[in-house]
Design an enzyme around this catalytic site. Structure first.
Site, PDB file in Angstrom:
ATOM      1  CD  GLN A  72      -1.108  -0.049   3.732  1.00  0.00           C
ATOM      2  OE1 GLN A  72      -1.446  -1.163   4.091  1.00  0.00           O
ATOM      3  NE2 GLN A  72      -1.515   1.056   4.352  1.00  0.00           N
TER       4      GLN A  72
ATOM      5  CB  CYS B 253      -4.364  -1.280   5.750  1.00  0.00           C
ATOM      6  SG  CYS B 253      -5.365  -0.372   6.959  1.00  0.00           S
TER       7      CYS B 253
ATOM      8  CG  HIS C 157      -2.679  -2.308   9.652  1.00  0.00           C
ATOM      9  ND1 HIS C 157      -2.704  -1.599   8.474  1.00  0.00           N
ATOM     10  CD2 HIS C 157      -1.855  -3.373   9.420  1.00  0.00           C
ATOM     11  CE1 HIS C 157      -1.912  -2.194   7.584  1.00  0.00           C
ATOM     12  NE2 HIS C 157      -1.404  -3.277   8.133  1.00  0.00           N
TER      13      HIS C 157
ATOM     14  CG  ASN D  23       1.217  -5.903   7.084  1.00  0.00           C
ATOM     15  OD1 ASN D  23       0.359  -5.124   6.699  1.00  0.00           O
ATOM     16  ND2 ASN D  23       1.945  -5.671   8.158  1.00  0.00           N
TER      17      ASN D  23
END
Length: 442
Positions: A64, A70, A360, A381
C-alpha cells in the site's frame, strides 16, 4: 502533595532517580540505544518462527506504500486468490486505485450529507467537530469495502494502475480536506434545501476533478484479456467493472458479517452496534457489527482457515510489534522492566482511556494448531515484501486476544442464536466512539 510542583518537590524526584543505580544504568543504555532494542524479550523471539500447520498463501504480498488503504488491500487480497485460480494465473491483483477513487468520491458525498444533516447545530457541537476534524482520510472498515464492491464493481490492476498519489495520498487528502471544509462552511450558511443540493453538486464536481487529476479516470468499460501460467491466451472481450466483479469474485462478500470484541461494560455481548455517521456510500447497508467473545472470534477464524478461506481482520497493529522480524506477541517488549513500573490497563480499559483502537486491517492466511487450539497465526500484510517472511507476519495467540478487534466471517458460520441477533436493531454509538475507528495504518 500540592497542586503545584515546587522546587523542593522537584528536587525529591531528582534525588529518587539519582539514588537508584539501576535507573542510572538504564539511563545510560536508553540514551544510546533504542528502547525497543533493550526491552525486546529474547525468550519470546527465540520461541517464534514463521511456520504454521495450516497455510493458505501461495502468492506475493501487496504494498500500500505511503497510504492508509490497508482495509481496501486486505479486502482485495481476500478476493484475489479465487480470481487468480479462475484465471489460471499464480499472482493477480485487483486495482486498489480504482476502489480508492470511488471511496474518496463516495465519502465526500457522505461527509457533505452529514454536514447538511447537522447544519442546525453549532460548529463546536461534538458531532460536528468530529466530522470536521477529518473530513476525508484513507481508512475504512469491512462493510465500507463491501459497499464499494457492490456499487462500483472491480477492475484488474492493469485497467487502473497505481499513480503517484494513490501510493502517497497525503497531498491528495490535503486538497480534498480543504475543499470539503470550505464546502461545509458554504452548506451550513444556506437555509434552503434546493440551494444546499445545488452547492453540493458543485463541490462534488470539483472533488471529481481533483480525484481524476491525481488518480486517473475510472474505466467504465475495458477490454479484458490475459495469459495463464501455461502461456495460454484468453480474451473475455469488453466488460464493465460490475460484470468483471460478478465473473471473478469467488467469495459471496454480501454473506459476510462483521464481528468485534468490545469488552467494555457498556457494550453487551450478543448485541449489534453501529456508529453514528460512519460509512462511505449513502443508502448502503449501515456499518453494523456484532459484539462477541474473543474466543469465538478465534474459533471462527481458525475454522475458516482450516476450511480453506483467509480471514479479513482489524487490529491495533503498533502494539508489541517488531517490524524487522515480523512478529507480534503480547509480551514481546518488557517495558515495565526498563522503567521499573507496571502497565496494567486491560483491553476494555485501554478502549475507555483512549490507549487503543483499530488502526490497521490485514488478512489471516494461516494458523498453527496444536491439540485443537491456535498457537500462532500467519498474516498477510500490505507493507511490501522486504520484512518478515517475504511480507507475511507471525502473530502469537497471546497478541490476538489483546489487540485484535474485528473480523469478517460468513454469517452461516455463527451459532444459530447469534445469527438471529444480527437482525436486531443496532445500538447506536456516538460518532467519536473508538469502535468507529477506521483502519488506516500506512
Amino acid at each position: 502533595m500540592e497542586r503545584n510542583l515546587t522546587a523542593d518537590q522537584l528536587a525529591l524526584f531528582e534525588k529518587e532517580f539519582a539514588s537508584n543505580p539501576q535507573y542510572r544504568v538504564m539511563q545510560n543504555a536508553v540514551t544510546q540505544t533504542p528502547v525497543n532494542s533493550i526491552a525486546l524479550d529474547r525468550q519470546v523471539v527465540t520461541s517464534m518462527d514463521h511456520s504454521v500447520s495450516n497455510l493458505l498463501d501461495d502468492w506475493k504480498v501487496t504494498n500500500q506504500k505511503k497510504s492508509g488503504r490497508c482495509w481496501l488491500f486486505a479486502g482485495l487480497n481476500l478476493l484475489r486468490a479465487g480470481a487468480a485460480d479462475k484465471l489460471g494465473v499464480k499472482d493477480f491483483e485487483f486495482s486498489q486505485n480504482y476502489l480508492l477513487f470511488w471511496d474518496k468520491f463516495e465519502r465526500s458525498n457522505f461527509f457533505l450529507e452529514a454536514i447538511i444533516d447537522t447544519a442546525d447545530r453549532d460548529a463546536d457541537d461534538r458531532t460536528v467537530a468530529h466530522l470536521l476534524s477529518d473530513p476525508i482520510g484513507d481508512g475504512g472498515q469491512w462493510n465500507m469495502f463491501v459497499a464499494l464492491v457492490r456499487k462500483h464493481g472491480l477492475v484488474p490492476k492493469s485497467a487502473m494502475p497505481e499513480t503517484e498519489s494513490s501510493s502517497a495520498t497525503a497531498q491528495l487528502n490535503d486538497a480534498l480536506r480543504k475543499l470539503l471544509r470550505q464546502g461545509a462552511r458554504d452548506l451550513r450558511a444556506l437555509d434552503a434545501d434546493d440551494a444546499r443540493r445545488d452547492r453540493k453538486r458543485e463541490i462534488l464536481t470539483t472533488v471529481h476533478r481533483v480525484l481524476s487529476i491525481h488518480l486517473g479516470t475510472p474505466p467504465q468499460k475495458f477490454l479484458w484479456q490475459w495469459k495463464d501460467t501455461d502461456k495460454g491466451f484468453h480474451r473475455d472481450g469488453w466488460t464493465t467493472p460490475t460484470e468483471f466483479a460478478a465473473a471473478y469474485v469467488q467469495l459471496p462478500v454480501d454473506e459476510y458479517v462483521c464481528l468485534v470484541h468490545d469488552p467494555r461494560e457498556t457494550s453487551p455481548v450478543g448485541r449489534t452496534f453501529t456508529v453514528d455517521f460512519l460509512g462511505n456510500v449513502i443508502d448502503a447497508p449501515p456499518v453494523v457489527y456484532l459484539n462477541v467473545e474473543i474466543d469465538l472470534i478465534k474459533q471462527l477464524t481458525q475454522d475458516a482457515i482450516v476450511g480453506g478461506e483467509p480471514v479479513w481482520f482489524g487490529c491495533d497493529v503498533g502494539k508489541q510489534m517488531n517490524s524487522d522480524l515480523g512478529f507480534w506477541d503480547a509480551n514481546l517488549y518488557d517495558y515495565g522492566a526498563v522503567y521499573d513500573t507496571e502497565f496494567t490497563l486491560d483491553k476494555a480499559e485501554r478502549l475507555v482511556h483512549h490507549e487503543t483502537l483499530m488502526t490497521h486491517a490485514m488478512l489471516f492466511t494461516g494458523v498453527d494448531v496444536v491439540d485443537g487450539q491456535p498457537r500462532r497465526w500467519r498474516v498477510e500484510n500490505s507493507w511490501g515484501d522486504e520484512k518478515a517472511d517475504s511480507g507475511f507476519w507471525t502473530m502469537n495467540d497471546s497478541w490476538f486476544g489483546e489487540h485484535v478487534f474485528e473480523v469478517a466471517v460468513r454469517r452461516s458460520a455463527l451459532p444459530a442464536d447469534l445469527q438471529a441477533r444480527l437482525d436486531d436493531a443496532p445500538i447506536v454509538l456516538p460518532a467519536w466512539d473508538p469502535m468507529g475507528a477506521l483502519a488506516d495504518q500506512a
